[in-house]
Design a protein around this motif. Structure first.
Motif, mmCIF file in Angstrom:
data_model
loop_
_atom_site.group_PDB
_atom_site.id
_atom_site.type_symbol
_atom_site.label_atom_id
_atom_site.label_comp_id
_atom_site.label_asym_id
_atom_site.label_seq_id
_atom_site.Cartn_x
_atom_site.Cartn_y
_atom_site.Cartn_z
ATOM 1 N N GLY A 126 0.796 -1.225 0.000
ATOM 2 C CA GLY A 126 0.000 0.000 0.000
ATOM 3 C C GLY A 126 0.824 1.269 0.000
ATOM 4 O O GLY A 126 0.383 2.304 0.509
ATOM 5 N N VAL A 127 2.037 1.214 -0.579
ATOM 6 C CA VAL A 127 2.901 2.396 -0.631
ATOM 7 C C VAL A 127 2.898 2.978 -2.039
ATOM 8 O O VAL A 127 2.605 2.294 -3.017
ATOM 9 C CB VAL A 127 4.342 2.052 -0.208
ATOM 10 N N ASP A 128 3.220 4.265 -2.132
ATOM 11 C CA ASP A 128 3.269 4.944 -3.429
ATOM 12 C C ASP A 128 4.686 5.055 -3.971
ATOM 13 O O ASP A 128 4.883 5.172 -5.179
ATOM 14 C CB ASP A 128 2.681 6.354 -3.311
ATOM 15 N N GLU A 129 5.668 5.056 -3.057
ATOM 16 C CA GLU A 129 7.049 5.259 -3.481
ATOM 17 C C GLU A 129 7.985 4.472 -2.578
ATOM 18 O O GLU A 129 7.757 4.349 -1.372
ATOM 19 C CB GLU A 129 7.395 6.751 -3.434
ATOM 20 N N VAL A 130 9.054 3.946 -3.171
ATOM 21 C CA VAL A 130 10.022 3.137 -2.436
ATOM 22 C C VAL A 130 11.428 3.650 -2.749
ATOM 23 O O VAL A 130 11.760 3.907 -3.905
ATOM 24 C CB VAL A 130 9.923 1.649 -2.840
ATOM 25 N N PHE A 131 12.237 3.791 -1.703
ATOM 26 C CA PHE A 131 13.642 4.148 -1.860
ATOM 27 C C PHE A 131 14.488 2.943 -1.453
ATOM 28 O O PHE A 131 14.286 2.372 -0.385
ATOM 29 C CB PHE A 131 14.003 5.359 -0.997
ATOM 30 N N VAL A 132 15.427 2.571 -2.308
ATOM 31 C CA VAL A 132 16.210 1.357 -2.110
ATOM 32 C C VAL A 132 17.696 1.700 -2.013
ATOM 33 O O VAL A 132 18.244 2.364 -2.898
ATOM 34 C CB VAL A 132 16.010 0.364 -3.277
ATOM 35 N N LEU A 133 18.332 1.269 -0.938
ATOM 36 C CA LEU A 133 19.783 1.368 -0.799
ATOM 37 C C LEU A 133 20.333 -0.053 -0.930
ATOM 38 O O LEU A 133 20.111 -0.883 -0.052
ATOM 39 C CB LEU A 133 20.166 1.968 0.547
ATOM 40 N N ALA A 134 21.030 -0.335 -2.024
ATOM 41 C CA ALA A 134 21.469 -1.699 -2.312
ATOM 42 C C ALA A 134 22.985 -1.737 -2.495
ATOM 43 O O ALA A 134 23.487 -1.659 -3.618
ATOM 44 C CB ALA A 134 20.768 -2.222 -3.567
ATOM 45 N N PRO A 135 23.745 -1.865 -1.418
ATOM 46 C CA PRO A 135 25.207 -1.848 -1.525
ATOM 47 C C PRO A 135 25.799 -3.057 -2.236
ATOM 48 O O PRO A 135 26.937 -2.989 -2.714
ATOM 49 C CB PRO A 135 25.661 -1.803 -0.055
ATOM 50 N N MET A 136 25.050 -4.162 -2.323
ATOM 51 C CA MET A 136 25.572 -5.352 -2.994
ATOM 52 C C MET A 136 25.325 -5.345 -4.496
ATOM 53 O O MET A 136 25.845 -6.190 -5.220
ATOM 54 C CB MET A 136 24.944 -6.607 -2.388
ATOM 55 N N VAL A 187 36.822 -5.682 -2.329
ATOM 56 C CA VAL A 187 36.021 -6.897 -2.490
ATOM 57 C C VAL A 187 35.537 -7.454 -1.156
ATOM 58 O O VAL A 187 34.612 -8.260 -1.117
ATOM 59 C CB VAL A 187 36.829 -7.983 -3.237
ATOM 60 N N ASN A 188 36.151 -7.027 -0.060
ATOM 61 C CA ASN A 188 35.742 -7.497 1.261
ATOM 62 C C ASN A 188 34.862 -6.441 1.916
ATOM 63 O O ASN A 188 35.352 -5.492 2.526
ATOM 64 C CB ASN A 188 36.965 -7.798 2.132
ATOM 65 N N LEU A 189 33.540 -6.629 1.808
ATOM 66 C CA LEU A 189 32.614 -5.650 2.368
ATOM 67 C C LEU A 189 32.594 -5.671 3.892
ATOM 68 O O LEU A 189 31.971 -4.801 4.511
ATOM 69 C CB LEU A 189 31.204 -5.899 1.830
ATOM 70 N N ARG A 247 38.182 -1.363 8.204
ATOM 71 C CA ARG A 247 39.134 -0.275 7.969
ATOM 72 C C ARG A 247 38.672 0.670 6.866
ATOM 73 O O ARG A 247 39.150 1.800 6.775
ATOM 74 C CB ARG A 247 40.500 -0.856 7.600
ATOM 75 N N ARG A 248 37.744 0.235 6.045
ATOM 76 C CA ARG A 248 37.292 1.047 4.923
ATOM 77 C C ARG A 248 36.018 1.846 5.224
ATOM 78 O O ARG A 248 35.541 2.591 4.384
ATOM 79 C CB ARG A 248 37.031 0.154 3.706
ATOM 80 N N ARG A 249 35.464 1.677 6.420
ATOM 81 C CA ARG A 249 34.159 2.267 6.719
ATOM 82 C C ARG A 249 34.131 3.776 6.521
ATOM 83 O O ARG A 249 33.226 4.311 5.883
ATOM 84 C CB ARG A 249 33.755 1.934 8.156
ATOM 85 N N ARG A 250 35.093 4.466 7.086
ATOM 86 C CA ARG A 250 35.081 5.930 7.010
ATOM 87 C C ARG A 250 35.212 6.415 5.563
ATOM 88 O O ARG A 250 34.474 7.305 5.135
ATOM 89 C CB ARG A 250 36.206 6.514 7.867
#
Length: 228
Positions: A127-137, A193-195, A199-202
């Motif tokens: 029942g939603v009108d709009e969807v926002f998707v964050l897909a890091p993979m 390649v290693n999610l 150490r890569r977060r920042r």
């Protein structure tokens, strides 16, 4: 694997594949404590107290997969197994082969991404009108790395992207607006390649602030249209 042998037509292929991985040894103790603390804070309670069973922020659905049956569980949705918010979040992050399954109500649960990278399909009747998707993979705009291990990772990413776009098309066909943000070439260079590399977060976070804003601000027909 037993569920596949008994009812092969009812087990999703990616769920079946996860059954062949070794049982994960990592645990999300720190994540559980963080979510529990934030949940308590939202009710003005100390972390030593148990927050009310109400979920934060209205309707919140958290997707996991029952490790023994292979069926999807959507915590927070009517009819789903009862669960504390922290436990549901941890279950949704319990990657098979990496983290141990999360036990809720006597059942073991693993990451919902085993069934679908975004679980977009279940939004068609929400029942939603709009969807926002964050897909890091996924990656709608990919790069072309030279290293063999990077190319292998991009092939897996391509499969995930195709699955996601199939669900996006189904939602749009139902008249639902969908905006998707995925890592582009600049993000992929920082991600590696290693999610799971902390150490890569920042660097990943700082890069995404600029790339995401640029993608959302791009006019229709440009690179943003490929992402949105």
């Amino acid at each position: 694997m037993l569920a596949m042998l008994l009812t092969p037509h009812r087990v999703h292929p990616s769920v079946l594949a996860s059954a062949w991985l070794p049982l994960g040894r990592g645990n999300h103790g720190a994540l559980r404590e963080m979510v529990h603390g934030l949940h308590c804070h939202s009710f003005g309670l100390p972390a030593t107290r148990e927050p009310p069973s109400d979920w934060v922020g209205g309707e919140t659905w958290i997707v996991a997969v029952d490790y023994d049956s292979g069926r999807r569980a959507v915590f927070g949705r009517p009819g789903a197994p009862p669960a504390r918010l922290a436990d549901a979040v941890v279950a949704s992050c319990s990657i098979p082969g990496w983290y141990e399954p999360t036990v809720i109500g006597g059942r073991r649960y693993v990451d919902g991404g085993v069934r679908s990278p975004t679980s977009l399909g279940m939004m068609a009747r929400a029942g939603v009108d709009e969807v926002f998707v964050l897909a890091p993979m996924a990656s709608v705009v990919a790069d072309r790395p030279r290293m063999p291990h990077e190319r292998l990772e991009r092939q897996l990413r391509s499969l995930i992207t195709m699955t996601m776009l199939r669900e996006v098309r189904a939602l749009r066909a139902a008249g639902i607006g969908v905006t998707v943000l995925t890592p582009g070439p600049e993000d992929l260079a920082v991600l590696g390649v290693n999610l799971m590399d902390p150490r890569r977060r920042r660097a990943v976070f700082e890069t995404s602030l600029s790339t995401s804003a640029a993608a959302l601000a791009s006019p229709a027909g440009s690179a943003a249209e490929a992402v949105a």
